[in-house]
Structure formats: C-alpha cells, structure tokens
Design a protein around this motif. Sequence first.
Motif, PDB file in Angstrom:
ATOM      1  N   LEU A 144      -2.889   5.576  -4.906  1.00 33.95           N
ATOM      2  CA  LEU A 144      -2.393   4.458  -3.645  1.00 33.95           C
ATOM      3  C   LEU A 144      -0.969   4.698  -3.545  1.00 33.95           C
ATOM      4  O   LEU A 144      -0.113   4.496  -4.682  1.00 33.95           O
ATOM      5  CB  LEU A 144      -2.959   3.308  -4.113  1.00 33.95           C
ATOM      6  CG  LEU A 144      -4.335   3.017  -4.386  1.00 33.95           C
ATOM      7  CD1 LEU A 144      -4.631   1.489  -4.956  1.00 33.95           C
ATOM      8  CD2 LEU A 144      -5.108   3.095  -3.116  1.00 33.95           C
ATOM      9  N   ARG A 145      -0.530   5.105  -2.497  1.00 33.14           N
ATOM     10  CA  ARG A 145       0.885   5.144  -2.146  1.00 33.14           C
ATOM     11  C   ARG A 145       1.636   3.963  -1.617  1.00 33.14           C
ATOM     12  O   ARG A 145       0.864   3.467  -0.705  1.00 33.14           O
ATOM     13  CB  ARG A 145       1.014   6.462  -1.231  1.00 33.14           C
ATOM     14  CG  ARG A 145       0.158   7.635  -1.549  1.00 33.14           C
ATOM     15  CD  ARG A 145       0.135   8.734  -0.418  1.00 33.14           C
ATOM     16  NE  ARG A 145      -0.332   9.614  -0.860  1.00 33.14           N
ATOM     17  CZ  ARG A 145      -0.006  10.846  -0.938  1.00 33.14           C
ATOM     18  NH1 ARG A 145       1.393  11.317  -0.724  1.00 33.14           N
ATOM     19  NH2 ARG A 145      -0.733  11.989  -1.235  1.00 33.14           N
ATOM     20  N   THR A 146       2.595   3.755  -2.205  1.00 37.10           N
ATOM     21  CA  THR A 146       3.441   2.431  -1.922  1.00 37.10           C
ATOM     22  C   THR A 146       4.946   2.721  -1.801  1.00 37.10           C
ATOM     23  O   THR A 146       5.255   3.835  -2.036  1.00 37.10           O
ATOM     24  CB  THR A 146       3.289   1.234  -2.660  1.00 37.10           C
ATOM     25  OG1 THR A 146       3.843   1.583  -4.076  1.00 37.10           O
ATOM     26  CG2 THR A 146       1.939   0.979  -3.071  1.00 37.10           C
ATOM     27  N   ARG A 169       6.863   1.978  -3.614  1.00 34.63           N
ATOM     28  CA  ARG A 169       7.640   2.002  -5.126  1.00 34.63           C
ATOM     29  C   ARG A 169       7.141   3.071  -5.703  1.00 34.63           C
ATOM     30  O   ARG A 169       7.335   3.379  -6.883  1.00 34.63           O
ATOM     31  CB  ARG A 169       7.135   0.727  -5.859  1.00 34.63           C
ATOM     32  CG  ARG A 169       7.377  -0.770  -5.409  1.00 34.63           C
ATOM     33  CD  ARG A 169       7.083  -1.789  -6.169  1.00 34.63           C
ATOM     34  NE  ARG A 169       7.585  -3.157  -5.588  1.00 34.63           N
ATOM     35  CZ  ARG A 169       6.667  -3.726  -5.041  1.00 34.63           C
ATOM     36  NH1 ARG A 169       5.646  -3.375  -4.476  1.00 34.63           N
ATOM     37  NH2 ARG A 169       7.429  -4.884  -4.432  1.00 34.63           N
ATOM     38  N   GLN A 174       0.701   5.031  -7.280  1.00 36.49           N
ATOM     39  CA  GLN A 174       0.156   4.298  -8.145  1.00 36.49           C
ATOM     40  C   GLN A 174      -1.354   4.615  -8.481  1.00 36.49           C
ATOM     41  O   GLN A 174      -2.179   4.662  -7.618  1.00 36.49           O
ATOM     42  CB  GLN A 174       0.104   2.829  -8.133  1.00 36.49           C
ATOM     43  CG  GLN A 174      -0.578   1.810  -8.899  1.00 36.49           C
ATOM     44  CD  GLN A 174      -0.644   0.334  -8.393  1.00 36.49           C
ATOM     45  OE1 GLN A 174      -0.366  -0.046  -7.322  1.00 36.49           O
ATOM     46  NE2 GLN A 174      -1.536  -0.662  -9.333  1.00 36.49           N
ATOM     47  N   CYS A 195      -4.626  -4.491  -7.419  1.00 39.32           N
ATOM     48  CA  CYS A 195      -4.644  -3.326  -6.257  1.00 39.32           C
ATOM     49  C   CYS A 195      -4.005  -3.684  -5.247  1.00 39.32           C
ATOM     50  O   CYS A 195      -4.287  -4.744  -4.599  1.00 39.32           O
ATOM     51  CB  CYS A 195      -5.757  -2.319  -6.419  1.00 39.32           C
ATOM     52  SG  CYS A 195      -5.918  -1.096  -5.171  1.00 39.32           S
ATOM     53  N   PRO A 196      -2.993  -3.107  -4.611  1.00 34.71           N
ATOM     54  CA  PRO A 196      -2.329  -3.452  -3.350  1.00 34.71           C
ATOM     55  C   PRO A 196      -3.104  -3.533  -2.140  1.00 34.71           C
ATOM     56  O   PRO A 196      -3.059  -4.253  -1.234  1.00 34.71           O
ATOM     57  CB  PRO A 196      -1.097  -2.488  -3.418  1.00 34.71           C
ATOM     58  CG  PRO A 196      -1.388  -1.425  -4.132  1.00 34.71           C
ATOM     59  CD  PRO A 196      -2.189  -2.083  -5.130  1.00 34.71           C
ATOM     60  N   ARG A 197      -3.940  -2.665  -2.037  1.00 37.30           N
ATOM     61  CA  ARG A 197      -5.000  -2.388  -1.034  1.00 37.30           C
ATOM     62  C   ARG A 197      -6.502  -1.314  -1.373  1.00 37.30           C
ATOM     63  O   ARG A 197      -5.757  -0.372  -2.128  1.00 37.30           O
ATOM     64  CB  ARG A 197      -4.280  -1.966   0.112  1.00 37.30           C
ATOM     65  CG  ARG A 197      -5.058  -1.552   1.590  1.00 37.30           C
ATOM     66  CD  ARG A 197      -4.214  -1.554   2.476  1.00 37.30           C
ATOM     67  NE  ARG A 197      -4.942  -1.252   3.859  1.00 37.30           N
ATOM     68  CZ  ARG A 197      -5.433  -2.390   4.530  1.00 37.30           C
ATOM     69  NH1 ARG A 197      -4.825  -3.535   4.315  1.00 37.30           N
ATOM     70  NH2 ARG A 197      -5.903  -2.362   5.812  1.00 37.30           N
ATOM     71  N   TYR A 235      -3.804   3.944   1.694  1.00 38.54           N
ATOM     72  CA  TYR A 235      -2.371   3.529   1.756  1.00 38.54           C
ATOM     73  C   TYR A 235      -2.132   2.159   1.823  1.00 38.54           C
ATOM     74  O   TYR A 235      -3.268   1.424   2.074  1.00 38.54           O
ATOM     75  CB  TYR A 235      -1.988   4.176   3.310  1.00 38.54           C
ATOM     76  CG  TYR A 235      -2.070   5.460   3.492  1.00 38.54           C
ATOM     77  CD1 TYR A 235      -1.141   6.452   2.998  1.00 38.54           C
ATOM     78  CD2 TYR A 235      -2.831   6.046   4.060  1.00 38.54           C
ATOM     79  CE1 TYR A 235      -0.900   7.810   3.036  1.00 38.54           C
ATOM     80  CE2 TYR A 235      -2.985   7.413   4.428  1.00 38.54           C
ATOM     81  CZ  TYR A 235      -2.155   8.412   3.888  1.00 38.54           C
ATOM     82  OH  TYR A 235      -2.118   9.585   4.007  1.00 38.54           O
ATOM     83  N   ALA A 236      -1.028   1.819   1.155  1.00 34.29           N
ATOM     84  CA  ALA A 236      -0.901   0.434   0.783  1.00 34.29           C
ATOM     85  C   ALA A 236      -0.652  -0.334   2.218  1.00 34.29           C
ATOM     86  O   ALA A 236      -0.250   0.239   3.274  1.00 34.29           O
ATOM     87  CB  ALA A 236       0.333   0.010  -0.149  1.00 34.29           C
ATOM     88  N   SER A 245       1.920  -2.335   3.157  1.00 28.82           N
ATOM     89  CA  SER A 245       3.227  -2.139   3.409  1.00 28.82           C
ATOM     90  C   SER A 245       3.551  -0.946   4.197  1.00 28.82           C
ATOM     91  O   SER A 245       4.475  -1.033   5.109  1.00 28.82           O
ATOM     92  CB  SER A 245       4.204  -2.426   2.427  1.00 28.82           C
ATOM     93  OG  SER A 245       3.929  -1.106   1.267  1.00 28.82           O
ATOM     94  N   ILE A 246       2.878   0.191   4.061  1.00 26.26           N
ATOM     95  CA  ILE A 246       3.134   1.302   4.759  1.00 26.26           C
ATOM     96  C   ILE A 246       2.816   0.964   6.175  1.00 26.26           C
ATOM     97  O   ILE A 246       3.423   1.542   7.095  1.00 26.26           O
ATOM     98  CB  ILE A 246       2.461   2.585   4.160  1.00 26.26           C
ATOM     99  CG1 ILE A 246       3.025   2.681   2.740  1.00 26.26           C
ATOM    100  CG2 ILE A 246       2.729   3.698   4.810  1.00 26.26           C
ATOM    101  CD1 ILE A 246       4.110   3.629   2.399  1.00 26.26           C
TER     102      ILE A 246
END
Length: 362
Positions: free
Chosen positions: A32-34, A36, A39, A63-65, A69-70, A72-73
């Motif tokens: 998962l790309r954020t 930061r 991940q 998990c952010p999403r 893709y997260a 935030s992106i």
Amino acid sequence: MKPTEDSPSSIVPCPHCGATREESGGYRRRKLRTFRGIQEVRVKRIRCAQCKRQKRALYPEDCPRSRWYAISIQEHFLILASHRAPESVQNDLAKNLGFPLTRPTRLRWLRSAGARAKRLLQRENRLLRGRVYWGSVDEWAFGRGPKGYGYLYFEAWTGCPLWGDLGHRRRYERVRELLWRLPPRLGVVSDGAQEVGEALGWLGRRLLWARCAFHLMREVRAKVDRKAWGEIREGLRVLRGLGPGEREAFFWKELLPRWGKALEGWVRAWEGLQEAWGAEVPPPWTNNVAEVGHGRLWRRRRRRVLRSLEVGESWLMVGLYRMRHRRIGEKSPWERLTGTLSPECWWRPLVGRIKGSTDFFT
C-alpha cells in the motif's frame, strides 16, 4: 498485524453457487503506497467452501485503505484536479512519487469524491433548514458544440451554495427537481429564465418567487430613452420602500399610467413581488449572489469541455462543498449561517506546497 474477522451476520451467500459456508484461502502480501512510503501488509483471502472461488479479502485494522493507493494520495490529486493543475504537473508528481497514475484512474477518483461530497451536502442541507429564508437561482451554459446547462441555488445573503444540478438540455424538470429539495415557503430570487419560471409555476405557492429587480429595471431601460430613465429609476426605487397599500396605489395609479409598456415586466412579476416584499424577511434586490457564485466556481471554465456529464457533476459537487466552507473575511458562509465551525474538508491534502510547482493550495 492481525486481520479483522467478519461477524456471522455479515456473511453473504456466494454469488457463484449460493453457498454460505466459507473457508480461509490463505494469505497474500500487498504493498500500500502512502506519502510515508510503501507499507506491506498481509491480506487474508476468504473463499467459498463449495466452489473454492474467492469472495472477499480481509485487511488489517490499521490499514490506511483497502485498495492499492492510500486515501491521502487520492485527496492530493483531487486538490490538483479541483484547481485545474495542468496534466503535465500531475504526471510529473506521479512520476516523482513513484505512482504511475493514469488519467482514467484519477477520473475514477473524482467520481467517487463527487459521490462523497454529494452525501455531505445532503446532510448539511438538512441542518441548514430553518436558517435560510431567501436564495438565488441562476443557470449557465458549459461546454462547446452540444452545450450542457447547469443550475445553482445559493443562499441570498451569505453566498453559501445549497445545491446544484447539471444537464445536457435546458429543461424546467431539472429546475423543478432542484427546487423541490428546498423547504416549503422558502424564497427564490431569479431572473426571467423561462425554465425557472415554469418550474416555480408548477410548484405553485410552495415557494416564494421574486423576480430580480436588476433584470426588471434593465428591461425598462431598454424601452425608454436616456432622459426618462433617471426619473423612472427613482420611482421604482421608491416603490420598494413604501407600505403594502401605498406601494400598490403608487404603482398602478402613478407609475403604470405614465410609463405604460415600459413596465410590462413589472406587471407580470407584480404578484410575486408583492408576496415576497410582504414576507417576514424581505428578499434581496437581485440574484447577483448566484451569478457571482458561478464565476467563483467556474471562472475561466464556462467554455470548458466537460468530457462527460458524470464527471461534470463530480466537479460540481466537490466545488460546491469547497465554496461553502471557504472563508471570506472572518467567517465562512457556513459559520455565519449556523453559528458553528465549518466541517473538516475530507479531501484536504496531508502535504504542503509541492516543490517545483505553482501554489495550488492558496
């Protein structure tokens, strides 16, 4: 990280065979790309125990999403898209972050963002009921060639956008559905657009309707010479400041016999103006708020080619939500109407100014 388990009540039949019994299909690793970094998480697969086909995947709780893709992106690129960042800027940003985001992907994000903004606007419009007395409605054309038409309803005094609608054709049904969402006995100020008049006529006395005095006076000015215009303008301004009985006598006995056909527009709008001026809260003089709002929302873009109506509606919903909570002075229109702080913008980016690009976040 431990995956979350579904409760028995959340188990649905398999779409392929209809069986409800499930079993573990093993684990897989996803990146998962954020902002930061990347991940890596373990995702548990759930498959049908009968046909062995995968039904769903369980992601860890933190998990952010549950997508590639997260969120935030998505927020970040939505801000760039809302400010009409050039395609090259978005491509360079995607390349620098290591995300090969194609344009169709960003358009899908925009459509999902428009759906979320639409739900937020529906909830906030319910909260605003009882605080709004008069609003301004106007229409405008967008696109080239086969044009589309949009309608927007703004709160008359604060400029807070309440709702909007887009369509391929100019039809009164779209205005009717737009105004039907409003609470009964709410006021509408508009110009002499035929579709708006037909929609308000269909709604009957459910809403108060006042013609824009600026447009009415412009019609009068086109029918009289320059020497007479100053006198008739002062007479029309005095008209609004009189009481109900004095106003009617002054209009029918003084102004109309003297100027005749020049006041035909006022005669047609007289019944609505009388009812509006007699309301507890008087209407504004003009629907200028809606016209100014269109300029803020679609500035330099009234002739822009919207590639599809679905994308155009997403632009509109996101833009309305942004305009509602934009501070002009000390408070935003939402704060002046409700007395509470503006809700947090869900698409606000998590990073600051982009290095090497223009300022898109002012």
